[in-house]
Design a protein around this motif. Structure first.
Motif, PDB file in Angstrom:
ATOM      1  N   PRO A  23       6.608  36.958  78.750  1.00 34.40           N
ATOM      2  CA  PRO A  23       6.996  37.972  78.092  1.00 34.40           C
ATOM      3  C   PRO A  23       7.211  38.067  76.574  1.00 34.40           C
ATOM      4  N   ASN A  24       6.975  38.417  75.436  1.00 32.95           N
ATOM      5  CA  ASN A  24       7.548  38.266  73.704  1.00 32.95           C
ATOM      6  C   ASN A  24       6.824  36.864  73.788  1.00 32.95           C
ATOM      7  N   GLY A  25       5.974  36.183  74.564  1.00 36.24           N
ATOM      8  CA  GLY A  25       5.207  34.340  74.621  1.00 36.24           C
ATOM      9  C   GLY A  25       4.837  34.710  73.593  1.00 36.24           C
ATOM     10  N   GLY A  26       3.886  33.819  72.253  1.00 34.18           N
ATOM     11  CA  GLY A  26       2.214  34.116  71.610  1.00 34.18           C
ATOM     12  C   GLY A  26       1.223  34.931  71.962  1.00 34.18           C
ATOM     13  N   VAL A  60      -8.119  49.232  68.691  1.00 43.09           N
ATOM     14  CA  VAL A  60      -7.601  49.094  67.585  1.00 43.09           C
ATOM     15  C   VAL A  60      -6.620  48.401  67.087  1.00 43.09           C
ATOM     16  N   ALA A  61      -7.012  46.931  66.790  1.00 41.12           N
ATOM     17  CA  ALA A  61      -6.387  46.004  66.323  1.00 41.12           C
ATOM     18  C   ALA A  61      -4.997  46.217  64.948  1.00 41.12           C
ATOM     19  N   ASP A  62      -4.310  44.708  65.151  1.00 42.41           N
ATOM     20  CA  ASP A  62      -3.380  44.354  64.099  1.00 42.41           C
ATOM     21  C   ASP A  62      -3.468  43.741  63.247  1.00 42.41           C
ATOM     22  N   PHE A  63      -5.359  42.761  64.024  1.00 40.31           N
ATOM     23  CA  PHE A  63      -4.921  41.431  62.908  1.00 40.31           C
ATOM     24  C   PHE A  63      -6.803  40.926  63.176  1.00 40.31           C
ATOM     25  N   LEU A  97      -6.202  33.787  59.956  1.00 43.45           N
ATOM     26  CA  LEU A  97      -6.064  35.287  60.532  1.00 43.45           C
ATOM     27  C   LEU A  97      -5.218  36.217  59.426  1.00 43.45           C
ATOM     28  N   ARG A  98      -6.080  37.569  59.515  1.00 51.32           N
ATOM     29  CA  ARG A  98      -4.696  38.602  58.510  1.00 51.32           C
ATOM     30  C   ARG A  98      -4.116  39.737  59.241  1.00 51.32           C
ATOM     31  N   ASP A  99      -3.620  40.195  58.347  1.00 52.44           N
ATOM     32  CA  ASP A  99      -3.253  41.516  58.804  1.00 52.44           C
ATOM     33  C   ASP A  99      -4.095  42.584  58.261  1.00 52.44           C
ATOM     34  N   PRO A 154       4.310  33.969  67.141  1.00 47.34           N
ATOM     35  CA  PRO A 154       6.553  34.321  67.047  1.00 47.34           C
ATOM     36  C   PRO A 154       6.433  34.388  65.468  1.00 47.34           C
ATOM     37  N   THR A 155       6.315  33.746  64.577  1.00 45.92           N
ATOM     38  CA  THR A 155       6.670  33.973  63.264  1.00 45.92           C
ATOM     39  C   THR A 155       6.058  35.177  62.135  1.00 45.92           C
ATOM     40  N   PHE A 156       4.593  36.194  63.035  1.00 42.05           N
ATOM     41  CA  PHE A 156       4.476  37.410  62.230  1.00 42.05           C
ATOM     42  C   PHE A 156       3.846  38.112  62.987  1.00 42.05           C
ATOM     43  N   ALA A 157       3.879  38.125  64.413  1.00 46.54           N
ATOM     44  CA  ALA A 157       3.796  39.161  65.150  1.00 46.54           C
ATOM     45  C   ALA A 157       5.307  39.985  66.050  1.00 46.54           C
ATOM     46  N   ALA A 158       5.742  41.037  65.780  1.00 49.23           N
ATOM     47  CA  ALA A 158       6.662  41.390  66.362  1.00 49.23           C
ATOM     48  C   ALA A 158       5.389  41.839  67.768  1.00 49.23           C
ATOM     49  N   PRO A 159       6.335  41.979  68.620  1.00 52.91           N
ATOM     50  CA  PRO A 159       5.970  43.283  69.848  1.00 52.91           C
ATOM     51  C   PRO A 159       5.659  44.287  69.105  1.00 52.91           C
ATOM     52  N   LYS A 160       4.858  45.214  69.727  1.00 51.76           N
ATOM     53  CA  LYS A 160       4.161  46.411  69.519  1.00 51.76           C
ATOM     54  C   LYS A 160       4.769  47.365  70.125  1.00 51.76           C
TER      55      LYS A 160
END
Length: 162
Positions: A23-26, A60-63, A97-99, A154-160
């Motif tokens: 949980p909450n891993g990369g 519906v992707a975020d990245f 990888l882009r936002d 973990p440096t750029f993807a907050a849990p959704k």
């Protein structure tokens, strides 16, 4: 023995260790939130398929993930009469990888590896071996990209929020 295992688990928890697939891993931060750019050739298709098999394909992707692949085939074992017995295929994949909401580039990198195949069989066997070597190479490069993205997530993807 049980006490030792509990002590080891407590030490890992205290150091801030988070399992990549926990949980909450990369991996969970990227799962079904990633869309690889549409592949333009077979190598790109194979690498896309391998990454999506591990991280899913977000409806519906975020990245967004862009990958540029370069391969080179080299003769390795050549007889005195100039007959090649073995080939190596080296591959290099550069990714970004882009936002998708902001267009910001979140992570970039390059991975490199190689595979080889024998050319000592029939023409059909050699073609099959070459094709298999390319498939293996794309799977290896995809695994390397996936591992780097999971480590960096973990440096750029907050849990959704679901």
């Amino acid at each position: 023995m049980r006490l030792l295992a509990l002590g080891g688990a407590a030490a890992l928890g205290a150091c801030g260790f988070t399992p990549s697939y926990g949980p909450n891993g990369g991996a969970s931060l990227l799962q079904n939130r990633l869309r690889v750019d549409d592949p333009l050739d077979r190598d790109a298709y194979l690498i896309t398929q391998a990454i999506e098999s591990k991280l899913g394909r977000g409806a519906v992707a975020d990245f967004g993930l862009s990958i540029a692949i370069r391969t080179e085939e080299t003769r390795m074992a050549v007889r005195a009469d100039n007959i090649t017995l073995r080939f190596n295929i080296t591959g290099k994949a550069t990714y970004a990888l882009r936002d998708l909401a902001t267009g910001a580039v979140l992570s970039t990198g390059t991975v490199e590896n190689f595979t080889g195949y024998s050319a000592t069989g029939s023409t059909v066997a050699t073609l099959a071996a070459s094709r298999d070597a390319r498939e293996r190479l794309m799977a290896i490069l995809a695994d390397m990209i996936t591992a780097k993205l999971i480590a960096a997530a973990p440096t750029f993807a907050a849990p959704k929020a679901r």
